[in-house]
Design a protein around this motif. Structure first.
Motif, PDB file in Angstrom:
ATOM      1  N   VAL A  17       0.813  -1.103   0.071  1.00  0.00           N
ATOM      2  CA  VAL A  17       0.130   0.007  -0.047  1.00  0.00           C
ATOM      3  C   VAL A  17       0.914   1.347   0.019  1.00  0.00           C
ATOM      4  N   GLY A  18       0.631   2.196  -1.061  1.00  0.00           N
ATOM      5  CA  GLY A  18       1.310   3.379  -1.016  1.00  0.00           C
ATOM      6  C   GLY A  18       1.270   4.192  -2.337  1.00  0.00           C
ATOM      7  N   PRO A  19       1.751   5.324  -2.255  1.00  0.00           N
ATOM      8  CA  PRO A  19       1.693   6.319  -3.566  1.00  0.00           C
ATOM      9  C   PRO A  19       2.661   5.732  -4.656  1.00  0.00           C
ATOM     10  N   GLY A  20       2.389   5.712  -5.997  1.00  0.00           N
ATOM     11  CA  GLY A  20       3.390   5.350  -6.925  1.00  0.00           C
ATOM     12  C   GLY A  20       3.531   3.918  -7.288  1.00  0.00           C
ATOM     13  N   LEU A  21       2.602   3.184  -6.742  1.00  0.00           N
ATOM     14  CA  LEU A  21       3.218   1.421  -6.677  1.00  0.00           C
ATOM     15  C   LEU A  21       2.951   1.001  -8.097  1.00  0.00           C
ATOM     16  N   LEU A  22       2.072   1.430  -8.868  1.00  0.00           N
ATOM     17  CA  LEU A  22       1.635   0.783 -10.365  1.00  0.00           C
ATOM     18  C   LEU A  22       3.132   0.991 -10.861  1.00  0.00           C
ATOM     19  N   ASP A  23       3.858   1.794 -10.879  1.00  0.00           N
ATOM     20  CA  ASP A  23       5.090   1.993 -11.493  1.00  0.00           C
ATOM     21  C   ASP A  23       6.114   0.697 -11.127  1.00  0.00           C
ATOM     22  N   LYS A  24       5.824  -0.122 -10.030  1.00  0.00           N
ATOM     23  CA  LYS A  24       6.746  -1.018  -9.380  1.00  0.00           C
ATOM     24  C   LYS A  24       6.022  -2.501  -9.770  1.00  0.00           C
ATOM     25  N   THR A  25       4.693  -2.587 -10.223  1.00  0.00           N
ATOM     26  CA  THR A  25       4.173  -3.461 -10.395  1.00  0.00           C
ATOM     27  C   THR A  25       4.929  -4.653 -10.958  1.00  0.00           C
ATOM     28  N   GLY A  26       5.465  -4.334 -12.460  1.00  0.00           N
ATOM     29  CA  GLY A  26       6.054  -5.333 -13.265  1.00  0.00           C
ATOM     30  C   GLY A  26       7.184  -5.538 -12.561  1.00  0.00           C
ATOM     31  N   GLU A  27       8.126  -4.994 -11.986  1.00  0.00           N
ATOM     32  CA  GLU A  27       9.028  -5.531 -11.202  1.00  0.00           C
ATOM     33  C   GLU A  27       8.845  -6.467  -9.966  1.00  0.00           C
ATOM     34  N   TRP A  28       8.050  -6.362  -9.333  1.00  0.00           N
ATOM     35  CA  TRP A  28       7.268  -7.359  -8.550  1.00  0.00           C
ATOM     36  C   TRP A  28       6.760  -8.510  -8.875  1.00  0.00           C
ATOM     37  N   LEU A  29       6.214  -8.510 -10.268  1.00  0.00           N
ATOM     38  CA  LEU A  29       5.541  -9.624 -10.836  1.00  0.00           C
ATOM     39  C   LEU A  29       6.689 -10.389 -11.043  1.00  0.00           C
ATOM     40  N   ARG A  30       7.749  -9.896 -11.665  1.00  0.00           N
ATOM     41  CA  ARG A  30       9.246 -10.727 -12.070  1.00  0.00           C
ATOM     42  C   ARG A  30       9.611 -11.457 -10.753  1.00  0.00           C
ATOM     43  N   GLU A  31       9.694 -10.581  -9.671  1.00  0.00           N
ATOM     44  CA  GLU A  31      10.206 -11.245  -8.497  1.00  0.00           C
ATOM     45  C   GLU A  31       9.379 -12.574  -7.979  1.00  0.00           C
ATOM     46  N   LEU A  32       8.073 -12.484  -8.282  1.00  0.00           N
ATOM     47  CA  LEU A  32       7.338 -13.654  -8.078  1.00  0.00           C
ATOM     48  C   LEU A  32       7.404 -14.625  -8.919  1.00  0.00           C
ATOM     49  N   GLY A  33       8.330 -14.519 -10.172  1.00  0.00           N
ATOM     50  CA  GLY A  33       8.263 -15.443 -10.855  1.00  0.00           C
ATOM     51  C   GLY A  33       7.756 -15.647 -12.237  1.00  0.00           C
ATOM     52  N   PHE A  34       6.809 -14.569 -12.599  1.00  0.00           N
ATOM     53  CA  PHE A  34       6.075 -14.634 -13.641  1.00  0.00           C
ATOM     54  C   PHE A  34       6.963 -13.860 -14.782  1.00  0.00           C
ATOM     55  N   GLY A  35       6.690 -14.481 -16.116  1.00  0.00           N
ATOM     56  CA  GLY A  35       7.420 -13.757 -17.140  1.00  0.00           C
ATOM     57  C   GLY A  35       6.198 -14.081 -18.446  1.00  0.00           C
ATOM     58  N   GLY A  36       6.921 -13.314 -19.452  1.00  0.00           N
ATOM     59  CA  GLY A  36       6.018 -13.789 -20.736  1.00  0.00           C
ATOM     60  C   GLY A  36       4.527 -13.051 -20.992  1.00  0.00           C
ATOM     61  N   ARG A  37       3.531 -13.569 -20.739  1.00  0.00           N
ATOM     62  CA  ARG A  37       2.114 -13.058 -21.033  1.00  0.00           C
ATOM     63  C   ARG A  37       1.750 -12.754 -19.852  1.00  0.00           C
ATOM     64  N   LEU A  38       0.624 -11.668 -19.742  1.00  0.00           N
ATOM     65  CA  LEU A  38      -0.202 -11.611 -18.687  1.00  0.00           C
ATOM     66  C   LEU A  38      -1.602 -10.715 -19.379  1.00  0.00           C
ATOM     67  N   ALA A  39      -2.474 -10.997 -18.646  1.00  0.00           N
ATOM     68  CA  ALA A  39      -3.756 -10.346 -19.223  1.00  0.00           C
ATOM     69  C   ALA A  39      -3.995  -9.197 -18.202  1.00  0.00           C
ATOM     70  N   VAL A  40      -4.622  -8.142 -18.400  1.00  0.00           N
ATOM     71  CA  VAL A  40      -5.006  -6.975 -17.521  1.00  0.00           C
ATOM     72  C   VAL A  40      -6.365  -7.160 -17.638  1.00  0.00           C
ATOM     73  N   ILE A  41      -7.402  -7.130 -16.745  1.00  0.00           N
ATOM     74  CA  ILE A  41      -8.806  -6.701 -16.908  1.00  0.00           C
ATOM     75  C   ILE A  41      -9.005  -5.535 -16.295  1.00  0.00           C
ATOM     76  N   THR A  42      -9.473  -4.410 -17.155  1.00  0.00           N
ATOM     77  CA  THR A  42     -10.034  -3.361 -16.312  1.00  0.00           C
ATOM     78  C   THR A  42     -11.280  -2.713 -17.186  1.00  0.00           C
ATOM     79  N   ASP A  43     -11.450  -1.480 -16.727  1.00  0.00           N
ATOM     80  CA  ASP A  43     -12.939  -0.870 -17.500  1.00  0.00           C
ATOM     81  C   ASP A  43     -12.168   0.511 -18.158  1.00  0.00           C
TER      82      ASP A  43
END
Ligand code: NAD
Ligand code: ZN
Length: 357
Positions: A17-43
């Motif tokens: 939780v905090g300001p400016g965290l969308l910017d860090k999301t890609g990096e954190w997903l890498r740290e969780l071991g994800f790579g390649g494709r991903l889908a964002v569901i939004t409006d």
């Protein structure tokens, strides 16, 4: 940034939780071991306001991203929307390991969560909540759902995310009434579990409404911590989680009778106040505490006056709530601010009385 963690029987995950965290999301997903494709569901609203920040962060981290259009409103929180998303995921060749990111309010979180729980029998889910209600409440607890005809959240699954990122900067584009709506749940968390947090809200409400970074971060983080502790003890909503229903027994009935024209937070605020008055009438919560609650609700921009609804109709709607056990309405009441208890021994005439007060 503040991090809360939710530790459940089979899984645990962080809520950042905090300001400016969308910017860090890609990096954190890498740290969780994800790579390649991903889908964002939004409006479309959230995509226009915050989509770029997220997409940049994801592509900088090397992801191939599909931006999928989720439900635009509660009316689209349906199996039809889920079915369309299954097809779009198939077209994108999403696999078991392809994460779904739910970016938006509670409607997006519920549908994207349901799709993540069911597509290929479950793909990784990441919540990126962008309303106060979603950050402080709906994105945690693992409940995902779609509505069935007029029945809200009738079809769903418990499904936990791998990570939740609550970027408090996104709250700065929320319409004011939407912020007030989320504050109802925030006030609820203080009222049921934490007097010190309730006092914090009394002292800082103006700064929260002025969207002060530190106050938004503290508010979301403390609400999340309170809800996380309750969810940890009752992952599948078999008992203790009922305390989170404070203000919701009467609130849901009011929403139903208003034909869902009233905002959820407003209905919950009225429900919390009615429950506080009931608590007072049967000898628990002191009058000063009832006044504190009503002042805070009012300052949050939520109405405290009872709407012109037929109290008898509200009572009947309460009897039909899906949470009713053996025909008895269970009430969540307060002994004091921060101290909650549950009883099914409230005389219906008392409900009518506080509703027509
Ligand atoms: N799963 C749970 O445990 C749980 C708990 C509570 C509520 N819910 C569900 O949550 C839903 C309500 O969620 P909500 O109150 O977030 O409403 P919502 O998801 O309908 O969002 C409200 C509106 O705000 C817009 N919006 C979202 N983020 C924005 C932003 N940052 N800036 C500007 N506009 C933005 C959206 O486009 C939408 O039009 C209901 O369907 C309810 O059933 C689920
Ligand atoms: Zn609620």
């Amino acid at each position: 940034m503040r991090t809360a963690s939710v530790k459940l029987e089979h899984t645990s995950y962080d809520i950042r939780v905090g300001p400016g965290l969308l910017d860090k999301t890609g990096e954190w997903l890498r740290e969780l071991g994800f790579g390649g494709r991903l889908a964002v569901i939004t409006d479309s609203t959230v995509r226009r306001l915050h989509g770029d920040a997220l997409e940049q962060s994801l592509s900088a981290a090397g992801f191939t991203v599909a931006m999928l259009g989720g439900p635009e409103s509660e009316a689209e929180k349906t199996l039809e929307t889920a079915a369309r998303l299954y097809q779009e995921l198939t077209d994108f060749r999403a696999e078991r390991a392809t994460p779904i990111l739910a970016m938006g309010g509670g409607v997006i979180g519920d549908v994207a969560g349901f799709v993540a729980a069911t597509y290929l029998r479950g793909v990784p889910l990441v919540h990126l909540p962008t309303t106060l209600l979603a950050q402080a409440d709906s994105s945690l607890g693992g409940k995902t759902a779609v509505d069935h005809r007029q029945l809200k959240n009738r079809i769903g699954a418990f499904y936990q995310p791998r990570l939740t990122v609550s970027d408090t900067d996104t709250l700065k584009t929320l319409p004011r009434e939407q912020l007030s709506d989320g504050l109802a749940e925030v006030i609820k968390h203080g009222a049921i579990r934490d007097e010190a947090y309730f006092s914090y809200l009394e002292d800082n409400l103006d700064r929260i409404l002025a969207l002060d970074d530190e106050c938004l971060e503290t508010t979301v983080a403390r609400s999340v911590e309170i809800k996380a502790r309750v969810v940890e003890e009752d992952e599948r909503d078999l008992g203790l989680r009922n305390v989170l229903n404070y203000g919701h027994t009467i609130g849901h009935a009011i929403e139903t009778v208003s034909d869902f024209q009233m905002m959820h937070g407003t209905a919950v605020a009225i429900g919390m106040l009615a429950a506080a008055r009931i608590s007072n009438r049967i000898g628990f919560l002191g009058a000063a505490a009832v006044t504190r609650l009503s002042r805070l609700i009012e300052r949050a921009g939520l109405k405290t006056g009872m709407p012109r609804l037929d109290a008898g109709q509200v009572l009947r709607a309460m009897q039909h709530d899906k949470k009713i056990v053996d025909g008895r309405v269970r009430f969540v009441l307060l002994r004091a601010i921060g101290d909650v208890f549950i009883t099914d021994e409230v005389d219906p005439s008392l409900v009518e009385e506080v509703l027509t007060d």
